[in-house]
Motif scaffolding. Structure first.
Motif: not given
Length: 497
Positions: A314-327
């Motif tokens: 869940a912690k690893a997946l959370k790091s891929l969420d939210g705005p500006d993922v590509a940046a």
């Protein structure tokens, strides 16, 4: 194993903007806000140096930033094992000016500043905290490659302007660089002209360990694990599971430790280092060591709580969420492009995280233990199946014998092939033809270091019969490029009663 650059670029074109700037591969993706951040990576770091030239990459970094001086833009440089990074945050105009200045300086380093910057690096090193994993790279890799992170920047005492200029011209090239920018376009006005070169692969790892798992003795108060595993999503998840398990069992349940952590850090294109740490009071060190090893054994056996694994995923997946993922992913993508490692889309990364099983984590735990090097506080780990890391050389050289004036069980041997220190439990030897660095003092003291990390200190005042002629014989036998001349010492050692 590195991946095909064409395949990497194809993935990047789907994920972000991709172009070249004066021949430098350039990635860009928008981020909210009025300012942008840019980073210029070069595939060169301290692992590319020798012990005698250690610090040369850091020197180039400092010299390249000197002309910028004070700036409203936030900027800095960083020299790591396998890369050097120049980064800046500010307006487009400030970012362009900064990057242009860095590349202009790399083309023509302000070498009149060389001695001043050497002094600054030595001052910086004196105040730097070396971290919990200071000694283990030396014992794993020796005094070369990835092991140099355990050493001071010895080259700051001897590097010449020609050597530093050549390093910049051959390592800081357009073919050995990648640029990333958090914007929806590449700003106008960039002039990143650099000499042509080649993409330099990361150094092949050396080894000073005949077998693993192994252990070394260390300072009271901490247990440290250093392990090498194949780079994978499962290995990253394992590191988090290990950290959680150590925290729960050593701090929350046992009450043995306060600071407990684990870290996963890529080493090169194919391999990563897992580091784990736990502190302890002197009276708790046996308990911490035992519990630390027990946690690793539990994970190797596959006794992993579902909640441990799910929390880490869940912690690893959370790091891929939210705005500006590509940046946010640009630095990682740029470094993977530079190193030749596979680049995953966020969706691919999510799929891999979701697919990690207890069995996958168990397999990584077994791989980590098979390569483990553990630092324990003055204890052995033979009971856990670990071998002692080599404490002595296989043999001593033949030559003139110089008894210690402090301990009649110790003898310095100076021969035609090298020097040895013979002690009751065995010898320590450095051969002249394999000497990676010899620190030389005006008073005649010499410290010779071999690629395996063993070193012999030749102190004329502490051994009988070490005449200037014997020192001259050593000087004549050591390769010139390995000699580092140090300034006079305030206190020359004298024999203790």
């Amino acid at each position: 194993m590195t991946v095909d650059t064409t395949a990497q670029v194809a993935v990047l074109r789907e994920l972000a903007g991709y172009t070249t700037t004066q021949g430098i591969p350039t990635l860009f993706a928008p981020r909210a806000g009025n300012e942008i951040t840019a980073g210029l990576f070069f595939r060169v770091g301290c692992a590319d140096e020798t012990l005698a030239t250690a610090g040369i990459t850091h020197l180039v970094e400092h010299l390249a930033l000197h002309r910028i001086g004070l700036s409203d833009a936030h900027h800095n440089g960083a020299t790591a094992n396998v890369f050097t990074l120049f980064h800046v945050t500010g307006t487009e105009t400030e970012v362009v000016a900064h990057l242009n200045s860095v590349c202009a300086s790399l083309r023509d380093l302000p070498l009149e500043r060389l001695e001043t910057e050497k002094e600054i690096l030595r001052t910086e090193a004196a105040g730097r905290s070396r971290g919990v994993n200071q000694q283990l790279p030396l014992w794993r890799y020796g005094a070369q490659g990835y092991g140099l992170s355990s050493y001071s920047e010895l080259g700051t005492w001897r590097l010449t302007p020609d050597e530093v200029r050549w390093w910049a011209q051959t390592r800081f090239t357009r073919d050995n660089a990648v640029l990333w920018i958090t914007g929806d376009h590449v700003p106008d006005g960039l002039d990143l002209t650099l000499p042509a070169g080649r993409r330099i692969p990361a150094p092949e790892p050396s080894s000073a360990l005949p077998q693993t798992p192994a252990y070394i003795g260390g300072d009271d108060g901490q247990v440290v694990l250093d392990a090498v595993v194949r780079r994978s999503t499962a290995a990253s998840v394992f590191s988090d599971v290990l950290g959680r398990a150590l925290f729960r069992e050593l701090r929350q349940e046992g009450g043995y430790s306060y600071a407990v952590d684990a870290d996963y850090s890529p080493r090169d294109a194919g391999w990563a280092t897992v580091t784990a740490f736990a502190d302890a009071l002197p009276q708790k060190q046996d308990a911490v060591t035992g519990a630390f090893v027990d946690v690793l054994a539990r994970l190797r056996a596959g006794r992993i709580e579902p909640a441990e694994l799910e929390s880490a995923k869940a912690k690893a997946l959370k790091s891929l969420d939210g705005p500006d993922v590509a940046a946010r992913a640009l630095p990682s993508w740029a470094l993977n492009l530079l190193m030749g490692h596979e680049i995953l889309t966020p969706d691919q990364h999510r799929e891999q995280i979701a697919a990690v099983t207890v069995e996958d984590v168990r397999d990584v735990a077994r791989e980590a233990w098979s390569t483990a090097l553990v630092q324990v506080p003055g204890r052995d780990l033979a009971w856990a199946g670990c071998a002692s890391a080599p404490q002595f050389s296989e043999a001593a050289v033949a030559g003139t014998r110089h008894p210690s004036l402090e301990d009649d069980r110790v003898t310095l041997v100076i021969g035609a092939e090298g020097v040895s220190l013979t002690m009751p439990d065995g010898p320590v030897t450095v051969r002249f033809d394999r000497c990676v660095a010899m620190a030389a003092r005006p008073d005649g003291a010499r410290v010779l270091t071999g690629p395996d990390g063993f070193r012999v200190e030749v102190e004329p005042t502490l051994f009988k019969g070490v005449t200037p002629e014997r020192i001259a014989a050593i000087d004549a036998a050591v390769p010139t490029g390995a000699v580092v001349r140090l300034p006079p010492r305030e206190d020359v050692p004298r024999p203790r009663p």
